[in-house]
Design a protein around this motif. Sequence first.
Motif, PDB file in Angstrom:
ATOM      1  N   TYR A 223      21.319  70.008  68.841  1.00  0.00           N
ATOM      2  CA  TYR A 223      21.730  70.005  67.429  1.00  0.00           C
ATOM      3  C   TYR A 223      20.635  69.389  66.568  1.00  0.00           C
ATOM      4  O   TYR A 223      20.283  69.911  65.507  1.00  0.00           O
ATOM      5  N   ASN A 428      22.463  70.102  58.609  1.00  0.00           N
ATOM      6  CA  ASN A 428      23.532  69.773  59.545  1.00  0.00           C
ATOM      7  C   ASN A 428      24.685  70.764  59.444  1.00  0.00           C
ATOM      8  O   ASN A 428      25.212  71.232  60.452  1.00  0.00           O
ATOM      9  N   LYS A 432      25.979  73.508  62.373  1.00  0.00           N
ATOM     10  CA  LYS A 432      27.372  73.557  62.831  1.00  0.00           C
ATOM     11  C   LYS A 432      27.951  74.956  62.657  1.00  0.00           C
ATOM     12  O   LYS A 432      28.709  75.434  63.500  1.00  0.00           O
ATOM     13  N   GLU A 436      29.150  76.470  65.935  1.00  0.00           N
ATOM     14  CA  GLU A 436      30.595  76.286  66.014  1.00  0.00           C
ATOM     15  C   GLU A 436      31.381  77.245  65.132  1.00  0.00           C
ATOM     16  O   GLU A 436      32.596  77.376  65.276  1.00  0.00           O
TER      17      GLU A 436
END
Length: 443
Positions: A223, A428, A432, A436
């Motif tokens: 990440y 960030n 994600k 995700e």
Amino acid sequence: MIKRYSFTGSSTADALLKAKAELGDDFAIEVTKQIRAKTLNQDPLFEVVVCVEEEEQNPLSELNKIEQVNDIKRQIEAYTNLGKNRQTSQSTPKATPKEQWQDEDVSMSISRVANEIKNLASANDSEPSPLNIQPDYSAKMRDMEKKLDKLNDKLSLIADAVWEDKKEARGEIVIPPEFATIYKKAASSGMKSEHLKAIMEATIANMPSSMKNNPSAIERYFYFLLEKMLPSKKIMLSQKKQKIIMLIGPTGVGKTTTLSKLAYKYAYDGEIQYKTGVITLDSYRIGAVEQLAQYAQVMKMRMVEAINIEEFKSAIKAFSGYDVILVDTLGSSQYDTEKLTLLNEFISSVDADIEVNLVLSANTKIEDLLEIYDNFSFTNISSLIITKLDETRIFGNIFSLVYETGVPVSYFCLGQNVPDDIMEANSNFLVKCVLEGFDGSSK
């Protein structure tokens, strides 16, 4: 034990009615506050926090153990399905006797572990009720932990066997089993295969050896690495120096709606309220002009239409005393050279710095995104605005676009609501979304 509950409503009274309907009269009001002011198309939102005295529950760790069992069951089912898919795939060559024996061995192992978990879960169901805990409960829990550890070890062996058996499907990338989870997330994101290969190789090569046996540490490192690869940009405004922001892009990506959101954001939604004006060059779409004019009227904001270059110059001068000028342009196909040439003439006609933002839809495939960028790149694109995040679940295309062009993202548009569904970009959030997906919770 004091337990707190939160209720929201269009007024404090509305929130209290909801609290009473759910909890009855036995509660005390702890906090009341307004959490969202009234906007152009939304009512205000108030929150009431109430507290209730309840009997203290005994936190039973066996519930966590049951969840562990269920989690392992889910993982085994996933690997079982993987094996089934492999056997039923028409593109898979017919297995040799040795390969077939290996597949059957893995399937049998999975079956045995699944059966052990079933027996373990059944045994756990027959344990005494938490309200009648027996003296030997701790010993039983330790025994259960040992069994779970053994099952986890078996599962790891099975996972490694299946992962090794599928390595040919990953092409030239050599991926250790510990990297399997994060690799699958990245591979299903839709990013270009060459980008995936380069990132995975960089991750494996540069990650400290102390982290390589820890899947959680691997995921955190991955990440972090992706965030560093994705630049974002904050558009800086000032009351001392005028900013001209132009939105360009193909038809249908939401330029006019995005401009309306930005107009409200700059003029009203911040510590500093900037004097904002709007210029539209899109005289081809009457509906879009009317929509923008309506928003400008509601926001008590001046809007000027400019059909040709001279009118555009005059409009820029008319807004000389404004902090921000937002320019909406005509939508153009990346293949429409006539409109692209006209757009270039507008940009080069004024003696002022224009910050050009290319607006693109998140549900566009990567090949088209790169082609659109290339054909609009003559405008000296300052940043990207990505719209329609709510209309897709695959964001690897956006990652590959930013990674390949090096152009930062300034804003994400999360839906159609004006003025709310927009946020300043940050790396960030995009990472994600890539790994995700986007579920709308950031709205």
